[in-house]
Write an enzyme that holds these catalytic residues in place. Sequence first.
Site, PDB file in Angstrom:
ATOM      1  N   GLY A  97       0.607  -1.080  -0.241  1.00 14.36           N
ATOM      2  CA  GLY A  97       0.269   0.033   0.158  1.00 14.36           C
ATOM      3  C   GLY A  97       1.231   1.219   0.125  1.00 14.36           C
ATOM      4  N   ARG A 158       1.600  -5.545  -4.945  1.00 14.40           N
ATOM      5  CA  ARG A 158       1.339  -6.891  -3.959  1.00 14.40           C
ATOM      6  C   ARG A 158       1.967  -8.220  -4.386  1.00 14.40           C
ATOM      7  NH1 ARG A 158      -0.225  -4.502   0.914  1.00 14.40           N
ATOM      8  NH2 ARG A 158      -1.707  -3.189   0.798  1.00 14.40           N
ATOM      9  N   ASP A 188       6.394  -5.149   6.091  1.00 12.42           N
ATOM     10  CA  ASP A 188       6.873  -6.280   6.752  1.00 12.42           C
ATOM     11  C   ASP A 188       7.112  -7.305   5.729  1.00 12.42           C
ATOM     12  OD1 ASP A 188       4.200  -5.979   7.125  1.00 12.42           O
ATOM     13  OD2 ASP A 188       4.023  -7.740   8.360  1.00 12.42           O
ATOM     14  N   ASP A 189       5.862  -7.875   5.276  1.00 12.79           N
ATOM     15  CA  ASP A 189       5.914  -8.777   4.092  1.00 12.79           C
ATOM     16  C   ASP A 189       6.302  -8.425   2.591  1.00 12.79           C
ATOM     17  OD1 ASP A 189       3.765  -9.786   5.691  1.00 12.79           O
ATOM     18  OD2 ASP A 189       2.084  -8.976   4.368  1.00 12.79           O
ATOM     19  N   LYS A 213       8.697   0.713   5.588  1.00 15.50           N
ATOM     20  CA  LYS A 213       7.453   2.193   4.566  1.00 15.50           C
ATOM     21  C   LYS A 213       5.654   1.487   5.150  1.00 15.50           C
ATOM     22  CE  LYS A 213       4.413   0.333   1.839  1.00 15.50           C
ATOM     23  NZ  LYS A 213       3.552  -0.239   1.682  1.00 15.50           N
ATOM     24  N   THR A 214       5.062   1.641   5.852  1.00 18.45           N
ATOM     25  CA  THR A 214       4.093   1.455   6.238  1.00 18.45           C
ATOM     26  C   THR A 214       3.187   2.332   7.121  1.00 18.45           C
ATOM     27  OG1 THR A 214       2.479   0.099   6.820  1.00 18.45           O
ATOM     28  CG2 THR A 214       4.376  -0.124   7.702  1.00 18.45           C
ATOM     29  N   ASP A 216       1.131   1.539   8.917  1.00 14.58           N
ATOM     30  CA  ASP A 216       0.275   0.410   9.697  1.00 14.58           C
ATOM     31  C   ASP A 216       1.466   1.081  10.950  1.00 14.58           C
ATOM     32  OD1 ASP A 216      -1.735   0.218   7.427  1.00 14.58           O
ATOM     33  OD2 ASP A 216      -0.407  -1.981   7.652  1.00 14.58           O
ATOM     34  N   LYS A 254     -25.935  15.841  19.375  1.00 12.28           N
ATOM     35  CA  LYS A 254     -26.942  14.612  18.832  1.00 12.28           C
ATOM     36  C   LYS A 254     -25.927  13.834  18.130  1.00 12.28           C
ATOM     37  CE  LYS A 254     -28.379  16.960  14.431  1.00 12.28           C
ATOM     38  NZ  LYS A 254     -29.358  16.643  13.474  1.00 12.28           N
ATOM     39  N   TYR A 255     -24.800  13.751  18.140  1.00  6.40           N
ATOM     40  CA  TYR A 255     -24.099  12.323  17.050  1.00  6.40           C
ATOM     41  C   TYR A 255     -23.188  11.516  18.182  1.00  6.40           C
ATOM     42  CZ  TYR A 255     -26.717  13.595  13.323  1.00  6.40           C
ATOM     43  OH  TYR A 255     -27.757  13.645  12.573  1.00  6.40           O
ATOM     44  N   GLY A 263      -4.934   0.927   9.474  1.00  4.58           N
ATOM     45  CA  GLY A 263      -4.172   0.827  10.575  1.00  4.58           C
ATOM     46  C   GLY A 263      -3.092  -0.705  10.180  1.00  4.58           C
ATOM     47  N   ARG A 264      -4.220  -1.787   9.218  1.00  2.69           N
ATOM     48  CA  ARG A 264      -4.397  -2.922   9.348  1.00  2.69           C
ATOM     49  C   ARG A 264      -4.656  -3.767  11.030  1.00  2.69           C
ATOM     50  NH1 ARG A 264      -3.112  -5.814   4.886  1.00  2.69           N
ATOM     51  NH2 ARG A 264      -1.345  -5.468   3.759  1.00  2.69           N
ATOM     52  N   GLU A 323      -8.449  -0.193  12.670  1.00  6.30           N
ATOM     53  CA  GLU A 323      -9.484  -1.591  11.422  1.00  6.30           C
ATOM     54  C   GLU A 323      -9.601  -2.949  11.918  1.00  6.30           C
ATOM     55  OE1 GLU A 323      -8.195  -0.873   7.151  1.00  6.30           O
ATOM     56  OE2 GLU A 323      -6.193  -2.324   7.667  1.00  6.30           O
ATOM     57  N   TYR A 432      -8.187   5.259   2.908  1.00  5.17           N
ATOM     58  CA  TYR A 432      -7.206   5.506   1.846  1.00  5.17           C
ATOM     59  C   TYR A 432      -6.383   7.251   1.583  1.00  5.17           C
ATOM     60  CZ  TYR A 432      -8.417   1.179   1.151  1.00  5.17           C
ATOM     61  OH  TYR A 432      -8.759  -0.200   0.716  1.00  5.17           O
ATOM     62  N   ARG A 435      -3.724   7.652   3.302  1.00  3.64           N
ATOM     63  CA  ARG A 435      -2.330   6.850   2.971  1.00  3.64           C
ATOM     64  C   ARG A 435      -1.285   7.919   1.629  1.00  3.64           C
ATOM     65  NH1 ARG A 435      -3.764   1.389   1.223  1.00  3.64           N
ATOM     66  NH2 ARG A 435      -4.308   2.234  -1.060  1.00  3.64           N
TER      67      ARG A 435
HETATM   68  P1  FBP Z   1       0.844  -2.263   3.747  1.00  3.88           P
HETATM   69  O1  FBP Z   1       1.549  -0.739   4.126  1.00  3.88           O
HETATM   70  O2  FBP Z   1       1.533  -3.590   5.053  1.00  3.88           O
HETATM   71  O3  FBP Z   1       1.101  -2.070   1.845  1.00  3.88           O
HETATM   72  O4  FBP Z   1      -1.058  -1.786   4.143  1.00  3.88           O
HETATM   73  C1  FBP Z   1      -1.347  -0.672   4.535  1.00  3.88           C
HETATM   74  C2  FBP Z   1      -2.882  -0.480   4.279  1.00  3.88           C
HETATM   75  O5  FBP Z   1      -2.973   0.652   4.115  1.00  3.88           O
HETATM   76  C3  FBP Z   1      -3.023  -1.002   5.343  1.00  3.88           C
HETATM   77  O6  FBP Z   1      -3.655  -0.037   5.709  1.00  3.88           O
HETATM   78  C4  FBP Z   1      -4.499  -1.874   5.023  1.00  3.88           C
HETATM   79  O7  FBP Z   1      -5.104  -2.699   5.695  1.00  3.88           O
HETATM   80  C5  FBP Z   1      -4.247  -2.349   3.679  1.00  3.88           C
HETATM   81  O8  FBP Z   1      -2.870  -1.759   3.377  1.00  3.88           O
HETATM   82  C6  FBP Z   1      -5.599  -1.941   2.295  1.00  3.88           C
HETATM   83  O9  FBP Z   1      -4.862  -2.765   1.781  1.00  3.88           O
HETATM   84  P2  FBP Z   1      -5.107  -2.106   0.296  1.00  3.88           P
HETATM   85  O10 FBP Z   1      -4.394  -0.989  -0.599  1.00  3.88           O
HETATM   86  O11 FBP Z   1      -4.905  -3.647  -1.237  1.00  3.88           O
HETATM   87  O12 FBP Z   1      -6.616  -2.110  -0.184  1.00  3.88           O
END
Ligand code: FBP
Length: 595
Positions: A97, A158, A188-189, A213-214, A216, A254-255, A263-264, A323, A432, A435
């Site tokens: 991502g 990915r 990480d992956d 990078k991430t 998360d 009211k809400y 953030g996975r 998340e 989104y 990011r």
């Molecule tokens: P990585 O940085 O681990 O690739 O993921 C970032 C992320 O934004 C996560 O927070 C989220 O769960 C995931 O990507 C969403 O995936 P996609 O971009 O495939 O919709």
Amino acid sequence: MPDLKKELIAMESHRSLFEEAIRGLQTPVLPVFQKGSALVPVAFDKVGETLTGKDDAAVKALFPRTTAAHGNKVLRISGANAKPMKGLRVAVLFSGGPAAGGHNVVTGLKAILGKENTLVGIKAGPKGLIEGKTMEITEADCRLIQNTGGFDFLGSDRTKIKTPEQFEAVRKTCREQRLDAVVVVGGDDSNTNAAVLAEKLGPDGVRVIGVPKTIDGDLQVASLLPISFGFDTATKIYAEMVGNILQDTPSSRKYWHFIKLMGRAASHVALEVALQTRPALCLVSEEVAERKYSLADLVDQVAQVVVARAKKGLQHGVVVIPEGLIEFIPEVNALIAELNEVLAHHEAELGGMDLAGKRGFLAGHASEACGKLFATLPEYIQEMLLLERDSHGNLQVSLIPTERLLMDMVKARVKAIDPGVKFSSLNHFFGYEGRCGVPSLFDAAFCYNLGLTAGSLVLAGKSGYMAAVTGFDRGGEALGIPLTGLINLERRHGQNEAVIEKALVKTGSPAFRFFAERRDSWAASDLFTSPGPRQLWGEVSRQVPISVALNQGYGSIVMNLGGKLAKATAAKKASKTPKKSPKKAAKKAKKSKKK
Ligand code: FBP
């Protein structure tokens, strides 16, 4: 005659007043990379501590070449400059991502490799490496992308490189492109992917370096790597949005807002945003798992706060939800683990079935407890739990509407506790939106220095390391972290796989403890803050993530990286775009309008 239309058309393709001004933003550079006004690579010639994971022996057996070469030892800098290198061809790719600041990794790499070496961009992530999709990155490209958000310059994906055919295709790309090194910018992956590539490409003379990078924030290595890049920008954007909603709640009165934040698995993003905004409630997945809360426990906890606040006349509030929460509720986690196994082993049979069919299939394959729990969940959750896992075996948590599930269940529970309490609620998912924003000053500087570090590691002939920057309170330090020192065995796709373990929130950490000390006061009355938009110029722009400052034991939340901003030289050099402050740019635009 001023021509507004012409002016507006000239702003197309990333040339708005703001985007132009941002290219001129000066980012601090670590003093080790500066020699007068020039940038110089450093030699990573000081060997530091050894990293040993819990599955050390198994990892050494899986990565014999790399571990024998670097012994899982951290690399530091003695201060010596690296020997000048010429004629190297270094590739860079984005993986996973997007996260703010990636473009500055590229410009940092380009700057440190200099004119004597070539930087090759791999288009569309690991898949592009397999398919040989490349481009040469020029200085003009770098001027255009400096300090801009997103990964659009190269694109990302990915793909997990795992089959012999894929490795052979990567070797072919390296041969055809005459690559000496590949820099993988990922989470990480993707850094696990980088470790595997380093091992496989070693005999071909291709070195591989990872960059953390991430958004998360789950790629952290204690004091060696306080955080991954992208986290600061994303959390500042979410904190602005959550802060605005918090500001709305006692205005409209009211809400209740249920806000899920991307953030996975880890709750770093939610925790950081809570520390920045002080909402009535923030759930932390890791605590939920540790205390073994059931879904009903969680719903009851939130409902009790709703009722208590209503008694004080506060019929509003904000609940921040990480998340990945759903995966951390022990009973749901057991269900997901069973589903993972069933999905991995019966992919073909499940492929063509509708939800009712899958439900029936599961009834025959899952345990009674899991089957029962699955049946109690609403269809919109059931469907998402059955979605295909991503290529790394992860549940796609961003698609599961946990915020809606909690909101619906809290509504019923509040009614059961006290039918007199008025409860109107709305749910949101901020993901989104955060990011790809323009990087905060922290991420812009962090990434540029990561690029300089990764480039220096390559020029020093190193492979199988992750570039890192730490010490954001003491001028900054560049490091090389051995990737295999971070790898352990984990159950994925129904089998044991070597992966970099995700760094989760520790409930004993200073950041969590501070949050835990304060949260009852935040629940009892409105003590929220609205941090506003992230700033890119001036003192406010230097704020580091609060959780990082607390966990690293910094004395302040103000960044001290590479000395004073005004003395930074590299960003100035990287961009020939005239340095305009946003004020000056706006003034100029006004002037030309008057003409
Ligand atoms: P990585 O940085 O681990 O690739 O993921 C970032 C992320 O934004 C996560 O927070 C989220 O769960 C995931 O990507 C969403 O995936 P996609 O971009 O495939 O919709």
